[in-house]
Design a protein around this motif. Structure first.
Motif, PDB file in Angstrom:
ATOM      1  N   VAL A 141      -2.989  -3.285 -13.128  1.00 54.86           N
ATOM      2  CA  VAL A 141      -2.942  -2.091 -12.301  1.00 54.86           C
ATOM      3  C   VAL A 141      -1.635  -1.376 -12.612  1.00 54.86           C
ATOM      4  CG1 VAL A 141      -2.995  -1.166  -9.957  1.00 54.86           C
ATOM      5  CG2 VAL A 141      -4.285  -3.234 -10.519  1.00 54.86           C
ATOM      6  N   PHE A 142      -1.713  -0.308 -13.411  1.00 58.69           N
ATOM      7  CA  PHE A 142      -0.524   0.384 -13.870  1.00 58.69           C
ATOM      8  C   PHE A 142      -0.494   1.817 -13.351  1.00 58.69           C
ATOM      9  CE2 PHE A 142       0.796  -2.950 -16.547  1.00 58.69           C
ATOM     10  CZ  PHE A 142      -0.300  -3.456 -17.223  1.00 58.69           C
ATOM     11  N   GLN A 143       0.682   2.255 -12.987  1.00 59.30           N
ATOM     12  CA  GLN A 143       0.913   3.646 -12.645  1.00 59.30           C
ATOM     13  C   GLN A 143       1.497   4.357 -13.865  1.00 59.30           C
ATOM     14  OE1 GLN A 143      -0.146   4.722  -9.726  1.00 59.30           O
ATOM     15  NE2 GLN A 143      -0.682   2.677  -9.006  1.00 59.30           N
ATOM     16  N   GLY A 144       1.869   5.640 -13.693  1.00 60.38           N
ATOM     17  CA  GLY A 144       2.482   6.379 -14.787  1.00 60.38           C
ATOM     18  C   GLY A 144       3.840   5.806 -15.145  1.00 60.38           C
ATOM     19  N   TYR A 145       4.276   6.062 -16.365  1.00 62.09           N
ATOM     20  CA  TYR A 145       5.554   5.519 -16.826  1.00 62.09           C
ATOM     21  C   TYR A 145       6.732   6.231 -16.161  1.00 62.09           C
ATOM     22  CZ  TYR A 145       2.803   3.259 -20.492  1.00 62.09           C
ATOM     23  OH  TYR A 145       1.898   2.494 -21.171  1.00 62.09           O
ATOM     24  N   GLY A 146       6.641   7.534 -16.048  1.00 66.49           N
ATOM     25  CA  GLY A 146       7.664   8.272 -15.316  1.00 66.49           C
ATOM     26  C   GLY A 146       9.013   8.364 -15.998  1.00 66.49           C
ATOM     27  N   ALA A 147       9.054   8.289 -17.337  1.00 63.94           N
ATOM     28  CA  ALA A 147      10.332   8.512 -18.022  1.00 63.94           C
ATOM     29  C   ALA A 147      10.748   9.969 -17.859  1.00 63.94           C
ATOM     30  CB  ALA A 147      10.201   8.155 -19.503  1.00 63.94           C
ATOM     31  N   ARG A 148      12.033  10.252 -17.996  1.00 67.52           N
ATOM     32  CA  ARG A 148      12.471  11.633 -17.805  1.00 67.52           C
ATOM     33  C   ARG A 148      13.497  12.036 -18.858  1.00 67.52           C
ATOM     34  NH1 ARG A 148      16.840  13.439 -14.686  1.00 67.52           N
ATOM     35  NH2 ARG A 148      18.435  11.864 -14.293  1.00 67.52           N
ATOM     36  N   SER A 199       7.797  -3.105  -9.103  1.00 75.35           N
ATOM     37  CA  SER A 199       7.483  -2.458  -7.830  1.00 75.35           C
ATOM     38  C   SER A 199       6.826  -1.092  -8.039  1.00 75.35           C
ATOM     39  CB  SER A 199       8.756  -2.305  -6.991  1.00 75.35           C
ATOM     40  OG  SER A 199       9.693  -1.483  -7.657  1.00 75.35           O
ATOM     41  N   GLU A 200       7.163  -0.419  -9.140  1.00 77.23           N
ATOM     42  CA  GLU A 200       6.554   0.873  -9.431  1.00 77.23           C
ATOM     43  C   GLU A 200       5.357   0.747 -10.363  1.00 77.23           C
ATOM     44  OE1 GLU A 200       9.376   3.699 -10.781  1.00 77.23           O
ATOM     45  OE2 GLU A 200      10.816   3.294  -9.177  1.00 77.23           O
ATOM     46  N   ALA A 201       5.123  -0.436 -10.901  1.00 74.39           N
ATOM     47  CA  ALA A 201       3.992  -0.688 -11.803  1.00 74.39           C
ATOM     48  C   ALA A 201       3.938   0.328 -12.942  1.00 74.39           C
ATOM     49  CB  ALA A 201       2.668  -0.688 -11.023  1.00 74.39           C
ATOM     50  N   ASN A 202       5.093   0.732 -13.422  1.00 69.70           N
ATOM     51  CA  ASN A 202       5.160   1.761 -14.460  1.00 69.70           C
ATOM     52  C   ASN A 202       5.323   1.166 -15.860  1.00 69.70           C
ATOM     53  OD1 ASN A 202       7.777   0.848 -14.141  1.00 69.70           O
ATOM     54  ND2 ASN A 202       8.705   2.869 -14.364  1.00 69.70           N
ATOM     55  N   GLY A 203       4.606   0.086 -16.092  1.00 69.26           N
ATOM     56  CA  GLY A 203       4.661  -0.554 -17.399  1.00 69.26           C
ATOM     57  C   GLY A 203       4.509  -2.060 -17.330  1.00 69.26           C
ATOM     58  N   ILE A 204       4.468  -2.619 -16.114  1.00 72.61           N
ATOM     59  CA  ILE A 204       4.345  -4.063 -15.966  1.00 72.61           C
ATOM     60  C   ILE A 204       3.553  -4.379 -14.703  1.00 72.61           C
ATOM     61  CG2 ILE A 204       6.539  -4.242 -14.720  1.00 72.61           C
ATOM     62  CD1 ILE A 204       6.912  -6.976 -16.092  1.00 72.61           C
ATOM     63  N   ASP A 205       2.830  -5.486 -14.758  1.00 76.43           N
ATOM     64  CA  ASP A 205       2.050  -5.925 -13.605  1.00 76.43           C
ATOM     65  C   ASP A 205       1.945  -7.443 -13.638  1.00 76.43           C
ATOM     66  OD1 ASP A 205       0.559  -5.790 -11.294  1.00 76.43           O
ATOM     67  OD2 ASP A 205      -1.340  -5.437 -12.322  1.00 76.43           O
ATOM     68  N   VAL A 206       1.683  -8.028 -12.505  1.00 76.20           N
ATOM     69  CA  VAL A 206       1.460  -9.471 -12.398  1.00 76.20           C
ATOM     70  C   VAL A 206       0.006  -9.696 -12.039  1.00 76.20           C
ATOM     71  CG1 VAL A 206       1.982 -11.583 -11.144  1.00 76.20           C
ATOM     72  CG2 VAL A 206       3.827 -10.034 -11.794  1.00 76.20           C
ATOM     73  N   ILE A 207      -0.677 -10.505 -12.824  1.00 77.49           N
ATOM     74  CA  ILE A 207      -2.094 -10.784 -12.620  1.00 77.49           C
ATOM     75  C   ILE A 207      -2.259 -12.198 -12.087  1.00 77.49           C
ATOM     76  CG2 ILE A 207      -4.363 -10.858 -13.707  1.00 77.49           C
ATOM     77  CD1 ILE A 207      -3.088  -8.124 -13.753  1.00 77.49           C
ATOM     78  N   ILE A 208      -3.040 -12.337 -11.017  1.00 76.41           N
ATOM     79  CA  ILE A 208      -3.411 -13.655 -10.494  1.00 76.41           C
ATOM     80  C   ILE A 208      -4.928 -13.746 -10.554  1.00 76.41           C
ATOM     81  CG2 ILE A 208      -3.340 -15.221  -8.526  1.00 76.41           C
ATOM     82  CD1 ILE A 208      -0.863 -13.797  -7.539  1.00 76.41           C
ATOM     83  N   TRP A 209      -5.434 -14.615 -11.424  1.00 76.48           N
ATOM     84  CA  TRP A 209      -6.875 -14.702 -11.633  1.00 76.48           C
ATOM     85  C   TRP A 209      -7.523 -15.677 -10.660  1.00 76.48           C
ATOM     86  CZ3 TRP A 209      -8.683 -10.947 -14.315  1.00 76.48           C
ATOM     87  CH2 TRP A 209      -7.961 -10.409 -15.376  1.00 76.48           C
ATOM     88  N   ASN A 210      -8.718 -15.309 -10.218  1.00 75.14           N
ATOM     89  CA  ASN A 210      -9.537 -16.273  -9.496  1.00 75.14           C
ATOM     90  C   ASN A 210     -10.060 -17.308 -10.470  1.00 75.14           C
ATOM     91  OD1 ASN A 210      -9.231 -14.973  -7.024  1.00 75.14           O
ATOM     92  ND2 ASN A 210     -10.931 -13.568  -7.468  1.00 75.14           N
ATOM     93  N   SER A 211     -10.592 -18.392  -9.974  1.00 70.85           N
ATOM     94  CA  SER A 211     -11.115 -19.453 -10.832  1.00 70.85           C
ATOM     95  C   SER A 211     -12.640 -19.362 -10.879  1.00 70.85           C
ATOM     96  CB  SER A 211     -10.701 -20.814 -10.279  1.00 70.85           C
ATOM     97  OG  SER A 211     -11.219 -21.847 -11.076  1.00 70.85           O
ATOM     98  N   PRO A 212     -13.285 -19.325 -12.060  1.00 70.07           N
ATOM     99  CA  PRO A 212     -12.647 -19.264 -13.380  1.00 70.07           C
ATOM    100  C   PRO A 212     -12.198 -17.850 -13.702  1.00 70.07           C
ATOM    101  CG  PRO A 212     -15.006 -19.233 -13.628  1.00 70.07           C
ATOM    102  CD  PRO A 212     -14.751 -19.416 -12.151  1.00 70.07           C
ATOM    103  N   GLY A 213     -11.248 -17.737 -14.621  1.00 64.75           N
ATOM    104  CA  GLY A 213     -10.721 -16.450 -15.021  1.00 64.75           C
ATOM    105  C   GLY A 213     -11.554 -15.817 -16.115  1.00 64.75           C
ATOM    106  N   PRO A 214     -11.051 -14.770 -16.725  1.00 64.90           N
ATOM    107  CA  PRO A 214     -11.780 -14.097 -17.809  1.00 64.90           C
ATOM    108  C   PRO A 214     -12.072 -15.043 -18.964  1.00 64.90           C
ATOM    109  CG  PRO A 214      -9.888 -12.809 -17.075  1.00 64.90           C
ATOM    110  CD  PRO A 214      -9.766 -14.151 -16.429  1.00 64.90           C
ATOM    111  N   ASN A 215     -13.172 -14.798 -19.624  1.00 67.29           N
ATOM    112  CA  ASN A 215     -13.580 -15.592 -20.791  1.00 67.29           C
ATOM    113  C   ASN A 215     -13.788 -17.071 -20.448  1.00 67.29           C
ATOM    114  OD1 ASN A 215     -13.302 -13.262 -22.418  1.00 67.29           O
ATOM    115  ND2 ASN A 215     -11.096 -13.648 -22.575  1.00 67.29           N
ATOM    116  N   GLY A 216     -14.059 -17.328 -19.175  1.00 66.90           N
ATOM    117  CA  GLY A 216     -14.355 -18.692 -18.771  1.00 66.90           C
ATOM    118  C   GLY A 216     -13.148 -19.578 -18.579  1.00 66.90           C
ATOM    119  N   GLN A 217     -11.945 -19.038 -18.737  1.00 67.73           N
ATOM    120  CA  GLN A 217     -10.765 -19.890 -18.582  1.00 67.73           C
ATOM    121  C   GLN A 217     -10.653 -20.348 -17.131  1.00 67.73           C
ATOM    122  OE1 GLN A 217      -7.786 -17.049 -19.803  1.00 67.73           O
ATOM    123  NE2 GLN A 217      -7.153 -16.653 -17.712  1.00 67.73           N
TER     124      GLN A 217
END
Length: 298
Positions: A141-148, A199-217
């Motif tokens: 979940v990313f927002q705009g980068y917001g460089a100036r 905190s601004e999600a302008n280039g980084i995010d933390v993902i917490i996957w439910n079980s099982p995650g993508p691709n069966g992991q």
């Protein structure tokens, strides 16, 4: 006067026995005066180390990598000068953007590329994306980068340099004035400022996957006091951003003649490398890849 049988402009000369006479002209001899000048150049402290590689590990010309670490503000300094002493302006833009996300009226003459790739200098989304709180959530979940931009010519946000170019019926002229927003100075300094923040999600995010995650992991979680305690987390950074700049002088307005390249944007030039000098002299284009990076975290 020449008594020439092929003359076309004749007059009667009774004093010459009634023969005709005319003036014969040589072929025209033309002189073309080419006004020459020296193009602006990038100077220190502009970072220009050739350290940027493609996916195959090949060094890319005219590109420098700039790391952007989480919560560490970066300032990318750009400075240029003209060997002839002419005033100079610097213009920088993001050249790899999903144009469906932004208005083409605000960003004309920009190549379209990079699905769901936002403009590095924008925190806003286009009207077609106004109903979404963020970019597509396939990888986070990313927002705009917001460089100036900060410094000389910071107010130039699109490539158009003349007000006449924005008219419905485009009028381009050698004598067209520059847009008042443009700022020419002898030694311009333009800084690019950016801080990647979770905190601004302008280039980084933390993902917490439910079980099982993508691709069966599998992502194990423990039930602690009746609450799910996920132990599988991922820190994900958004796509690296490539921004490119030209430095332009104002030689066209000084001598009222076309001084720059006659056709700097031929068919052999990729769209993202095209300049917008329109008779002025321009530097080489230089690009910087903003490499998103973050340390591991719990």
């Amino acid at each position: 006067l020449d008594w020439h049988p092929d003359c076309t402009e004749t007059t009667s000369d009774t004093g010459s026995g009634g023969r005709t006479k005319c003036t014969c002209k040589s072929l025209p001899y033309c002189i073309k005066i080419k006004i020459l000048g020296r193009a602006p150049q990038w100077v220190s402290p502009t970072p220009m180390v050739l350290n940027s590689r493609d996916d195959k590990g090949v060094i890319q010309p005219y590109r420098t990598d700039i790391p952007a670490c989480e919560n560490s503000p970066i300032t990318l300094p750009l400075q240029a000068m003209d060997p002839d002493g002419d005033p100079v302006r610097i213009f920088i833009r993001d050249v790899d953007v999903d144009n469906d996300m932004f208005s083409t009226d605000m960003f004309p003459f920009r190549p379209d590329g990079g699905d769901s790739n936002g403009d590095f200098f924008s925190s806003q989304l286009s009207e077609s994306w106004a109903g979404l709180s963020s970019f597509q959530q396939t990888c986070g979940v990313f927002q705009g980068y917001g460089a100036r931009r900060s410094g000389h010519n910071e107010n130039q946000t699109n490539i158009l340099a003349s007000p006449s170019e924005t008219l419905e019926r485009t009028v381009k002229s050698l004598h067209a004035p520059y847009d008042p927003m443009l700022e020419f100075v002898t030694n311009p300094m333009l800084n690019i400022e950016y801080t990647m923040s979770l905190s601004e999600a302008n280039g980084i995010d933390v993902i917490i996957w439910n079980s099982p995650g993508p691709n069966g992991q599998q992502c194990r979680f423990d039930n602690v006091n009746g609450e799910a305690n996920f132990v599988c987390r991922e820190r994900r950074s958004n796509v690296d951003q490539v921004i490119c700049a030209y430095a332009y002088d104002n030689s066209k307005s000084v001598v009222n003649r076309w001084v720059g390249e006659t056709n700097p944007n031929g068919d052999d030039i990729k769209m993202w490398r095209r300049d917008h000098s329109n008779g002025d002299l321009s530097s080489e284009q230089w690009c910087w890849r903003i490499v998103m990076a973050a340390s591991p975290g719990f």
